[in-house]
Design a protein around this motif. Structure first.
Motif, short mmCIF file in Angstrom:
data_model
loop_
_atom_site.label_atom_id
_atom_site.label_comp_id
_atom_site.label_asym_id
_atom_site.label_seq_id
_atom_site.Cartn_x
_atom_site.Cartn_y
_atom_site.Cartn_z
N GLU A 62 0.74 -1.05 -0.04
CA GLU A 62 0.12 0.05 -0.05
C GLU A 62 0.91 1.17 -0.12
N LEU A 63 0.54 2.05 -0.76
CA LEU A 63 1.34 3.26 -0.95
C LEU A 63 0.31 4.50 -1.07
N THR A 64 0.57 5.81 -0.53
CA THR A 64 -0.26 6.79 -0.54
C THR A 64 -0.12 7.56 -1.93
N GLU A 65 -1.17 8.29 -2.25
CA GLU A 65 -1.06 9.28 -3.55
C GLU A 65 0.38 10.14 -3.47
N ASN A 66 0.29 10.65 -2.33
CA ASN A 66 1.36 11.64 -2.32
C ASN A 66 3.10 11.02 -2.68
N ASP A 108 -3.51 3.75 -0.87
CA ASP A 108 -4.05 4.08 0.35
C ASP A 108 -4.52 5.56 0.40
N ASP A 109 -5.60 5.60 1.35
CA ASP A 109 -5.84 6.92 1.74
C ASP A 109 -6.41 7.78 0.28
N PHE A 110 -6.89 7.05 -0.54
CA PHE A 110 -7.17 7.67 -1.88
C PHE A 110 -8.22 8.66 -1.64
N GLY A 111 -8.05 9.97 -2.37
CA GLY A 111 -8.87 10.97 -2.42
C GLY A 111 -8.46 12.24 -1.24
N LEU A 119 -7.78 0.78 -4.99
CA LEU A 119 -7.77 1.92 -4.37
C LEU A 119 -8.77 1.92 -3.33
N LYS A 120 -8.09 2.32 -2.35
CA LYS A 120 -8.59 2.43 -1.08
C LYS A 120 -9.21 3.89 -0.51
N ILE A 121 -10.65 3.80 -0.58
CA ILE A 121 -11.06 5.21 -0.27
C ILE A 121 -10.77 5.60 1.18
N ASP A 122 -10.29 6.91 1.34
CA ASP A 122 -10.21 7.44 2.79
C ASP A 122 -11.20 7.38 3.67
N LEU A 142 -11.27 2.32 -14.62
CA LEU A 142 -9.87 1.99 -14.92
C LEU A 142 -9.53 0.63 -14.57
N GLY A 143 -10.42 -0.29 -14.41
CA GLY A 143 -10.21 -1.62 -14.09
C GLY A 143 -9.72 -2.01 -12.75
N LEU A 144 -9.90 -1.10 -11.88
CA LEU A 144 -9.22 -1.19 -10.47
C LEU A 144 -10.24 -1.87 -9.59
N LYS A 145 -9.94 -2.39 -8.46
CA LYS A 145 -10.94 -2.81 -7.31
C LYS A 145 -11.00 -1.50 -6.67
N VAL A 146 -12.28 -1.36 -5.77
CA VAL A 146 -12.49 -0.15 -4.82
C VAL A 146 -12.81 -0.86 -3.72
N ILE A 147 -11.98 -0.24 -2.78
CA ILE A 147 -12.05 -0.90 -1.23
C ILE A 147 -12.63 0.45 -0.27
N ALA A 148 -13.64 0.26 0.54
CA ALA A 148 -13.99 1.25 1.55
C ALA A 148 -13.18 0.90 2.87
#
Ligand code: C2E
Ligand code: MG
Ligand code: MG
Ligand code: MG
Length: 277
Positions: free
Chosen positions: A150-154, A180-183, A200-203, A230-236
């Motif tokens: 897991e990596l953050t956007e920044n 991680d912490d997407f958004g 993508l892990k929604i923050d 984009l073909g990604l899995k989305v995680i809450a």
């Protein structure tokens, strides 16, 4: 008088900065001691399939149990460790411990499972993370699909060519990569074009706001749409209530993680839950 007040204020800030610097140096030396004395541990929090509710994999979260001194959350000590070379040592400890644990479970017969590790920005940017992970996987006879990162956007924004190459190699080897912490980070989505990621892990911020805030709900829905296109899995992440779980399920999040299901726990406890033994 004004000048005096100004000077005093200047002294005040300097004193505070010195105090903080001293406190950080103290914490860094305590972290160094704890590394030598094995006073860290990994806890594991499951991620569940939103539809079936079954546990798919887990995230490793570091815990610090210092022999003396204050208990501190990783949200506090990881950024402090990042101010020194110590973050690379702690980071390598996490990688090796997660691999050791994954191998232990595998030897006990737990096959299709994955442990995802959080990589700090400095750790990712300043180290040859591909070689470090490859070595750890080999040492514990693991396939790249059995450990994820897991990596953050920044972090991705500040990544250089070498970092990108490392990420590509991990991706090609079959390692799952999550943002991680997407958004909450850099708002441009253009980096998604360049980086090979899977999830993508929604923050948690949006999830906790979703109960009373229409905008947070809309942002969650938008992330699910973008992610899936984009073909990604989305995680809450950070699901704490039944209501939040229902929302995540309804808008199409693929996976969920949060206190509503399980808090981070010791390895043995998760093994018991997974195997019913
Ligand atoms: P993160 O990677 O976004 O991890 C999620 C954090 O949210 C964890 O806090 C987890 O315990 C917490 N959490 C999970 N579900 C819920 C929920 O339903 N409600 C609430 N309120 N919180 C929930 P934790 O373990 O304190 O970690 C905080 C942060 O520290 C992590 O955020 C990550 O950025 C960092 N971190 C933790 N372990 C490591 C590590 O091994 N290496 C690095 N580099 N960073 C780590
Ligand atoms: Mg994480
Ligand atoms: Mg997170
Ligand atoms: Mg977080």
């Amino acid at each position: 008088r004004a000048k005096d007040a100004g000077r005093n204020r200047y002294c005040f800030f300097t004193q505070t900065m010195n105090d903080e610097l001293r406190r950080h140096q103290l914490i860094i030396s305590e972290l160094r001691l704890s590394l030598a004395h094995q006073e860290f541990s990994l806890y594991y929090q499951p991620l569940l399939d939103s539809q079936s509710g079954s546990i798919k994999y887990c995230e490793a979260l570091i815990r610090w149990f210092p022999g003396s001194g204050e208990l501190m959350s990783p949200a506090e000590f990881i950024p402090i460790a990042e101010k020194s070379e110590l973050i690379s040592k702690i980071g390598e400890w996490v990688i090796n411990e997660a691999c050791r644990q994954r191998a232990e479970w595998k030897n006990k017969g737990l096959l299709d499972f994955r442990i995802d590790i959080n990589l700090s920005g400095k750790q990712f940017i300043h180290n040859d993370i591909f070689s470090i992970l490859k070595r750890a996987l080999a040492k514990h006879h693991l396939a790249p699909s059995e450990i994820g990162i897991e990596l953050t956007e920044n972090v991705l924004i500040h990544a250089g060519e070498n970092n990108l190459l490392n990420l590509r190699k991990l991706h090609e080897a079959g390692m799952q990569i999550s943002i991680d912490d997407f958004g909450t980070g850099y708002s441009s989505l253009s980096y998604l074009r360049h980086f090979p990621v899977h999830n993508l892990k929604i923050d948690r911020e949006f999830i906790s706001g979703s109960s009373h805030n229409e905008t947070d709900r809309s942002i969650m829905e938008a992330i699910v749409v973008i992610g899936h296109r984009l073909g990604l899995k989305v995680i809450a992440e950070g699901i704490e209530t039944e209501e939040q779980h229902r929302l995540a399920q309804r808008i199409g999040c693929d996976l969920e993680q949060g206190f509503f299901f399980h808090k981070p726990m010791e390895a043995d406890k998760l093994y018991t839950i997974l195997t019913g033994m």
